[in-house]
Scaffold this motif. Structure first.
Motif, PDB file in Angstrom:
ATOM      1  N   HIS A  42      35.113 -49.009   3.719  1.00  0.00           N
ATOM      2  CA  HIS A  42      36.242 -48.774   4.559  1.00  0.00           C
ATOM      3  C   HIS A  42      36.723 -49.945   5.361  1.00  0.00           C
ATOM      4  O   HIS A  42      37.945 -50.056   5.368  1.00  0.00           O
ATOM      5  CB  HIS A  42      36.067 -47.503   5.485  1.00  0.00           C
ATOM      6  N   ARG A  43      35.889 -50.635   5.713  1.00  0.00           N
ATOM      7  CA  ARG A  43      36.126 -52.041   6.705  1.00  0.00           C
ATOM      8  C   ARG A  43      36.770 -52.769   5.849  1.00  0.00           C
ATOM      9  O   ARG A  43      37.759 -53.637   6.432  1.00  0.00           O
ATOM     10  CB  ARG A  43      34.802 -52.342   7.513  1.00  0.00           C
ATOM     11  N   HIS A  44      36.359 -53.176   4.747  1.00  0.00           N
ATOM     12  CA  HIS A  44      36.931 -54.367   3.987  1.00  0.00           C
ATOM     13  C   HIS A  44      37.568 -53.866   2.704  1.00  0.00           C
ATOM     14  O   HIS A  44      37.442 -54.178   1.606  1.00  0.00           O
ATOM     15  CB  HIS A  44      35.460 -55.112   3.476  1.00  0.00           C
ATOM     16  N   ARG A  45      38.353 -52.588   2.838  1.00  0.00           N
ATOM     17  CA  ARG A  45      38.863 -51.954   1.696  1.00  0.00           C
ATOM     18  C   ARG A  45      39.611 -52.771   0.851  1.00  0.00           C
ATOM     19  O   ARG A  45      39.728 -52.629  -0.514  1.00  0.00           O
ATOM     20  CB  ARG A  45      39.894 -50.728   2.209  1.00  0.00           C
ATOM     21  N   ARG A  46      40.597 -53.553   1.357  1.00  0.00           N
ATOM     22  CA  ARG A  46      41.494 -54.390   0.525  1.00  0.00           C
ATOM     23  C   ARG A  46      40.626 -55.464  -0.249  1.00  0.00           C
ATOM     24  O   ARG A  46      40.894 -55.840  -1.300  1.00  0.00           O
ATOM     25  CB  ARG A  46      42.584 -55.213   1.562  1.00  0.00           C
ATOM     26  N   SER A  47      39.825 -56.166   0.598  1.00  0.00           N
ATOM     27  CA  SER A  47      39.002 -57.351  -0.283  1.00  0.00           C
ATOM     28  C   SER A  47      38.069 -56.478  -1.447  1.00  0.00           C
ATOM     29  O   SER A  47      37.972 -57.005  -2.476  1.00  0.00           O
ATOM     30  CB  SER A  47      38.076 -57.746   0.620  1.00  0.00           C
ATOM     31  N   LEU A  48      37.674 -55.363  -1.254  1.00  0.00           N
ATOM     32  CA  LEU A  48      36.864 -54.532  -2.112  1.00  0.00           C
ATOM     33  C   LEU A  48      37.846 -54.254  -3.412  1.00  0.00           C
ATOM     34  O   LEU A  48      37.320 -54.538  -4.504  1.00  0.00           O
ATOM     35  CB  LEU A  48      36.313 -53.394  -1.766  1.00  0.00           C
ATOM     36  N   MET A  49      38.926 -53.910  -2.938  1.00  0.00           N
ATOM     37  CA  MET A  49      39.998 -53.605  -3.996  1.00  0.00           C
ATOM     38  C   MET A  49      40.472 -54.967  -4.861  1.00  0.00           C
ATOM     39  O   MET A  49      40.363 -54.961  -6.230  1.00  0.00           O
ATOM     40  CB  MET A  49      41.163 -53.106  -3.713  1.00  0.00           C
ATOM     41  N   ARG A  50      40.525 -56.160  -4.064  1.00  0.00           N
ATOM     42  CA  ARG A  50      40.908 -57.136  -5.049  1.00  0.00           C
ATOM     43  C   ARG A  50      39.760 -57.699  -5.705  1.00  0.00           C
ATOM     44  O   ARG A  50      39.841 -58.181  -6.891  1.00  0.00           O
ATOM     45  CB  ARG A  50      41.183 -58.439  -3.900  1.00  0.00           C
ATOM     46  N   MET A  51      38.489 -57.638  -5.341  1.00  0.00           N
ATOM     47  CA  MET A  51      37.329 -57.967  -6.044  1.00  0.00           C
ATOM     48  C   MET A  51      37.154 -57.004  -7.298  1.00  0.00           C
ATOM     49  O   MET A  51      36.760 -57.571  -8.174  1.00  0.00           O
ATOM     50  CB  MET A  51      35.820 -58.002  -5.072  1.00  0.00           C
ATOM     51  N   LEU A  52      37.329 -55.894  -7.311  1.00  0.00           N
ATOM     52  CA  LEU A  52      37.391 -54.704  -8.148  1.00  0.00           C
ATOM     53  C   LEU A  52      38.411 -55.207  -9.306  1.00  0.00           C
ATOM     54  O   LEU A  52      37.981 -55.323 -10.624  1.00  0.00           O
ATOM     55  CB  LEU A  52      37.358 -53.252  -7.942  1.00  0.00           C
ATOM     56  N   PHE A  53      39.432 -55.601  -8.727  1.00  0.00           N
ATOM     57  CA  PHE A  53      40.527 -55.932 -10.101  1.00  0.00           C
ATOM     58  C   PHE A  53      39.801 -57.354 -10.554  1.00  0.00           C
ATOM     59  O   PHE A  53      40.097 -57.143 -11.910  1.00  0.00           O
ATOM     60  CB  PHE A  53      41.958 -56.517  -9.065  1.00  0.00           C
ATOM     61  N   ASP A  54      39.512 -58.446  -9.815  1.00  0.00           N
ATOM     62  CA  ASP A  54      39.136 -59.460 -10.464  1.00  0.00           C
ATOM     63  C   ASP A  54      37.766 -59.191 -11.482  1.00  0.00           C
ATOM     64  O   ASP A  54      37.745 -59.741 -12.539  1.00  0.00           O
ATOM     65  CB  ASP A  54      38.512 -60.426  -9.434  1.00  0.00           C
ATOM     66  N   TYR A  55      36.769 -58.131 -10.843  1.00  0.00           N
ATOM     67  CA  TYR A  55      35.894 -57.976 -11.635  1.00  0.00           C
ATOM     68  C   TYR A  55      36.190 -57.417 -13.101  1.00  0.00           C
ATOM     69  O   TYR A  55      35.467 -57.656 -14.171  1.00  0.00           O
ATOM     70  CB  TYR A  55      34.672 -56.886 -11.145  1.00  0.00           C
ATOM     71  N   PHE A  56      37.370 -56.388 -13.258  1.00  0.00           N
ATOM     72  CA  PHE A  56      37.484 -55.835 -14.438  1.00  0.00           C
ATOM     73  C   PHE A  56      38.476 -56.712 -15.020  1.00  0.00           C
ATOM     74  O   PHE A  56      39.045 -56.492 -16.391  1.00  0.00           O
ATOM     75  CB  PHE A  56      38.309 -54.349 -14.295  1.00  0.00           C
ATOM     76  N   ASP A  57      38.872 -57.992 -14.437  1.00  0.00           N
ATOM     77  CA  ASP A  57      40.056 -58.762 -15.116  1.00  0.00           C
ATOM     78  C   ASP A  57      41.169 -57.876 -15.571  1.00  0.00           C
ATOM     79  O   ASP A  57      41.726 -58.022 -16.578  1.00  0.00           O
ATOM     80  CB  ASP A  57      39.288 -59.515 -16.349  1.00  0.00           C
ATOM     81  N   SER A  58      41.555 -57.109 -14.590  1.00  0.00           N
ATOM     82  CA  SER A  58      42.823 -56.231 -14.946  1.00  0.00           C
ATOM     83  C   SER A  58      43.958 -56.022 -13.883  1.00  0.00           C
ATOM     84  O   SER A  58      43.323 -56.302 -12.767  1.00  0.00           O
ATOM     85  CB  SER A  58      42.360 -54.786 -15.181  1.00  0.00           C
ATOM     86  N   ASP A  59      44.963 -55.974 -14.155  1.00  0.00           N
ATOM     87  CA  ASP A  59      46.230 -56.016 -13.089  1.00  0.00           C
ATOM     88  C   ASP A  59      46.474 -54.421 -12.853  1.00  0.00           C
ATOM     89  O   ASP A  59      47.220 -54.138 -12.185  1.00  0.00           O
ATOM     90  CB  ASP A  59      47.344 -56.555 -13.574  1.00  0.00           C
ATOM     91  N   ARG A  60      45.890 -53.566 -13.596  1.00  0.00           N
ATOM     92  CA  ARG A  60      46.063 -51.949 -13.104  1.00  0.00           C
ATOM     93  C   ARG A  60      44.627 -51.727 -13.103  1.00  0.00           C
ATOM     94  O   ARG A  60      43.699 -51.831 -13.777  1.00  0.00           O
ATOM     95  CB  ARG A  60      46.662 -51.579 -14.355  1.00  0.00           C
ATOM     96  N   MET A  61      44.417 -50.497 -12.182  1.00  0.00           N
ATOM     97  CA  MET A  61      43.288 -49.856 -11.816  1.00  0.00           C
ATOM     98  C   MET A  61      43.543 -48.504 -11.217  1.00  0.00           C
ATOM     99  O   MET A  61      44.606 -48.351 -10.451  1.00  0.00           O
ATOM    100  CB  MET A  61      42.548 -50.832 -10.872  1.00  0.00           C
ATOM    101  N   VAL A  62      42.739 -47.432 -11.678  1.00  0.00           N
ATOM    102  CA  VAL A  62      43.108 -46.194 -11.182  1.00  0.00           C
ATOM    103  C   VAL A  62      41.874 -45.693 -10.200  1.00  0.00           C
ATOM    104  O   VAL A  62      40.711 -46.355 -10.517  1.00  0.00           O
ATOM    105  CB  VAL A  62      42.942 -45.131 -12.275  1.00  0.00           C
ATOM    106  N   VAL A  63      42.005 -45.220  -9.081  1.00  0.00           N
ATOM    107  CA  VAL A  63      41.035 -44.694  -8.025  1.00  0.00           C
ATOM    108  C   VAL A  63      41.345 -43.579  -7.528  1.00  0.00           C
ATOM    109  O   VAL A  63      42.558 -43.035  -7.609  1.00  0.00           O
ATOM    110  CB  VAL A  63      40.916 -45.944  -6.739  1.00  0.00           C
ATOM    111  N   CYS A  64      40.253 -42.716  -7.397  1.00  0.00           N
ATOM    112  CA  CYS A  64      40.238 -41.374  -6.604  1.00  0.00           C
ATOM    113  C   CYS A  64      40.255 -41.475  -5.171  1.00  0.00           C
ATOM    114  O   CYS A  64      39.269 -42.131  -4.828  1.00  0.00           O
ATOM    115  CB  CYS A  64      39.255 -40.565  -7.274  1.00  0.00           C
ATOM    116  N   MET A  65      40.991 -40.608  -4.700  1.00  0.00           N
ATOM    117  CA  MET A  65      40.683 -40.443  -3.258  1.00  0.00           C
ATOM    118  C   MET A  65      40.955 -39.029  -2.644  1.00  0.00           C
ATOM    119  O   MET A  65      41.799 -38.245  -3.491  1.00  0.00           O
ATOM    120  CB  MET A  65      41.843 -41.322  -2.425  1.00  0.00           C
ATOM    121  N   ASP A  66      40.443 -38.697  -1.568  1.00  0.00           N
ATOM    122  CA  ASP A  66      40.471 -37.234  -0.935  1.00  0.00           C
ATOM    123  C   ASP A  66      41.867 -37.505  -0.280  1.00  0.00           C
ATOM    124  O   ASP A  66      42.237 -38.183   0.489  1.00  0.00           O
ATOM    125  CB  ASP A  66      39.374 -37.009  -0.083  1.00  0.00           C
TER     126      ASP A  66
END
Length: 525
Positions: free
Chosen positions: A386-410
Motif C-alpha cells: 500500500h505504501r509503495h503502490r505505484r513503485s510496486l506496479m511499475r516493477m510488476l510492469f517491468d518484471y512481466f515486460d508488458s505494457d498491459r496488466m490486469v489486477v484485482c481489487m476489492d
C-alpha cells in the motif's frame, strides 16, 4: 571498415522502431528485425510497410511468440541473425539490440571502435565457478528440462520442476561444452556468427539441450562463443550500457541523462524511457553526426559493477526510484477488475490470462499470500504494498515486460482506485456486480469476523441487511467517483451484454470476449 548489422528484437511501439531503423541505416549500417508474434499484427504491418523499401532493412523469415526465460527468445534471435547473414554480405559485425536501446555514440565513433579491436564483445563467465547468479536456481537451470514459462505459467513450471527433482530425472550437459553465462547484449564478428550457425547445424543435440534450459538467452551464445573462439579474441563485456536498480529492475534513462550517457565507454544504452522524448530525439540524431568528441569519464561502468556485483537483489545506496517517479508511465495500460466476490474475479482473470496472455495479478492489496515475484522485499507485506503502490506496479510492469496488466481489487479500496485512475497511464475499470444471497453474506460475515459458528440466527438477521447495504454503498461510491473508462458486467445480464463490456475493457475482438464471458460457473458461489 566496420559495417554493423543490428539484430533487433522488439514487441511494441512501431513508430519508435521505425525511427530507430531509419537512424541506424542512414549511415550505411543494416538492421534485421524480429517483431514478436504475440504483438499487434497492425503494428508489424506498419513497421513492414514503412521499411520494406529500405535495402538496409530485412526481417526475420519467421515471427514467433516470445516469452521471458524461454528458448523462443534465442530462436527469434537466430531467425533474425540468419536473415541478416543472407541479406547483408558486407556486414562485418552483428549487434544485438532491443526496442528500448539507443545509440550513445556516433556511427563514426562506433565503426572506429570496432576497427581498433578485432574481438567479440560478449559477457561469458563460467556458469559454475563464477558468482554471476546470486540467488535462485543455478545448476537446476541446466540439468532439468524446462518446458513452461516461469512468469506466465508459474504453477505448472514448478510442478514440472519438482516432479523431475523428486523422480531424479536429471540429464547430462553436453560433455564438450563448458557452460558460460552473461548478459544477452552482445556484438559478434561475422566469422563468429557464421561459425555458430554452422555449429548448430552440425550439432542439433546442442540446440536441443539449450531449448529446454531455463533463461537460455543468458547461456546459449555465451557458451558457443567460448567454445568456438580463442580466449584472446573475446572481450568479456557488453557494449550496451545498462544498470539495475537496488531492487533488481533495469534502470530507465530520462531526458536529463543525456550527458551521463554520452560519457560512458559504451556504444548503446538501454532502457530509454518512452516518455523521454527529448532524449530520444537528441540520441536519434547523434548516430549520423560527424566529428563529435566524446569525453569518457565512465563512472557508469563502476556504478554498473557496484550494482550488479551484489546480484539481482542489491542494497539501497541512493534514493529509491519511486521517490522521484510519480506515474506508471503514459504508455502503459492498467486494467482493474473490481469485485466483492473475490473468487468470481479470480475465475474471470484466470480465463482472461488463458485467452489473452496478458499478465494478471489477483488481490495483491488485499491478500498477503497473493503470488508475486520477489521484488526485493517491497512486496513482502500488505503495508509495504500500500505504501509503495505505484513503485510496486511499475516493477510488476517491468518484471512481466508488458505494457498491459490486469489486477484485482476489492471495491472497498476506493483510495487505490482513485490513485490509479488519476494516473497518466491508461486505466480501465471493470466492476463485476454480483447478487448476494443470505447464505453468501453469512459466510462473508464469518470470514471477516463479524459472526461466528455460534452467532444466533436473530443476530444474523439484523446483521445481514447492514452488510448488504455496506456492499451497495461501496459500489455507489465507485459510481459517484465518475471514473473514466468505468465498465460493468452483471450477473443478471446476458453473455452477449457482458461480452460487449469485456471487449471494451480488454480491447479484444467480440468473439474472444464472448469466450471469456462464457466462463463456466463464472458467478457461482
Amino acid at each position: 571498415m566496420a559495417n554493423i548489422a543490428f539484430i533487433l528484437l522488439c514487441h511494441k511501439d512501431p513508430d519508435a522502431i521505425i525511427r530507430q531503423a531509419l537512424s541506424l541505416t542512414a549511415v550505411g549500417d543494416f538492421i534485421s528485425i524480429h517483431f514478436d508474434a504475440r504483438a499487434d499484427a497492425a503494428a508489424f504491418t506498419a513497421i513492414h510497410t514503412a521499411l520494406s523499401d529500405n535495402p538496409n532493412v530485412t526481417f526475420a523469415k519467421r515471427r514467433i511468440k516470445c516469452g521471458w526465460g524461454e528458448w523462443s527468445l534465442v530462436q527469434a534471435t537466430l531467425y533474425a541473425v540468419e536473415a541478416a547473414v543472407a541479406a547483408f554480405p558486407r556486414a562485418t559485425h552483428f549487434y544485438m539490440l532491443s526496442g528500448d536501446c539507443q545509440a550513445i555514440k556516433t556511427a563514426e565513433y562506433a565503426h572506429a571502435y570496432l576497427d581498433r579491436v578485432d574481438a567479440d564483445f560478449i559477457e561469458s563467465f563460467d556458469f559454475f565457478a563464477s558468482d554471476w547468479i546470486k540467488t535462485g536456481m543455478k545448476e537446476e537451470r541446466l540439468i532439468y528440462r524446462h518446458y513452461f514459462n516461469e512468469r506466465t505459467q508459474k504453477t505448472i513450471f514448478y510442478q514440472s520442476f519438482n516432479l523431475q527433482r523428486k523422480l531424479g530425472l536429471t540429464r547430462k550437459i553436453p560433455e564438450d561444452l563448458e557452460i558460460q553465462i552473461g548478459s544477452q547484449w552482445w556484438c559478434l564478428r561475422r566469422r563468429t556468427i557464421e561459425a555458430i550457425l554452422d555449429f548448430i547445424r552440425q550439432r542439433p543435440d546442442v540446440k536441443r539441450f539449450f531449448s529446454t534450459t531455463w533463461i537460455p538467452d543468458e547461456t546459449f551464445f555465451q557458451t558457443l562463443v567460448r567454445h568456438l573462439v580463442s580466449e584472446h579474441e573475446i572481450e568479456c563485456r557488453t557494449l550496451t550500457f545498462l544498470m539495475f536498480s537496488d531492487y533488481g529492475m533495469p534502470v530507465t534513462f530520462y531526458n536529463d541523462h543525456f550527458d551521463l550517457l554520452l560519457s560512458q565507454d559504451f556504444l548503446f544504452a538501454r532502457k530509454i524511457s518512452p516518455e523521454a522524448l527529448q532524449l530520444k530525439e537528441r540520441l536519434g540524431s547523434l548516430y549520423s553526426a560527424k566529428g563529435v568528441n566524446f569525453q569518457i569519464s565512465n563512472e557508469g561502468r563502476s556504478l554498473y559493477k557496484f550494482l550488479t556485483g551484489k546480484g539481482r537483489i542489491g542494497r539501497r545506496f541512493a534514493p529509491r526510484f519511486w521517490e522521484t517517479e510519480s506515474t506508471l508511465g503514459r504508455e502503459r495500460e492498467l486494467l482493474i477488475v473490481v469485485c466483492k466476490k473475490w473468487h468470481v474475479a479470480k475465475r474471470l482473470v484466470s480465463r482472461i490470462r488463458q485467452q489473452t496472455n496478458v499478465p494478471c495479478i489477483e488481490y495483491l492489496f488485499n491478500e498477503e499470500q497473493t503470488d508475486l515475484p520477489d521484488m526485493g522485499g517491497i512486496q513482502s507485506t500488505l503495508g509495504k504494498r500500500h505504501r509503495h503502490r505505484r513503485s510496486l506496479m511499475r516493477m510488476l510492469f517491468d518484471y512481466f515486460d508488458s505494457d498491459r496488466m490486469v489486477v484485482c481489487m476489492d471495491p472497498g479500496n476506493l483510495d487505490l482506485l482513485e490513485d490509479f485512475c488519476r494516473d497518466r497511464a491508461t486505466t480501465r475499470l471493470l466492476e463485476i456486480n454480483c447478487t448476494f444471497t443470505d447464505a453468501y453474506l453469512t459466510g462473508h460475515a464469518m470470514r471477516v469476523g463479524l459472526a461466528g459458528e455460534r452467532t444466533p440466527q436473530e443476530t444474523l438477521e439484523r446483521l445481514l441487511p447492514t452488510i448488504r447495504n455496506d456492499i451497495v454503498h461501496e459500489s455507489d461510491r465507485i459510481r459517484d467517483a465518475e471514473f473514466e473508462n468505468h465498465l460493468r458486467i452483471r450477473e443478471e445480464d446476458s453473455i452477449e451484454v457482458n461480452a460487449t463490456a469485456l471487449a471494451s475493457f480488454l480491447s479484444i475482438a467480440p468473439e474472444q470476449a464472448r469466450e471469456i464471458a462464457r466462463t463456466d460457473h463464472l458467478f457461482a458461489d
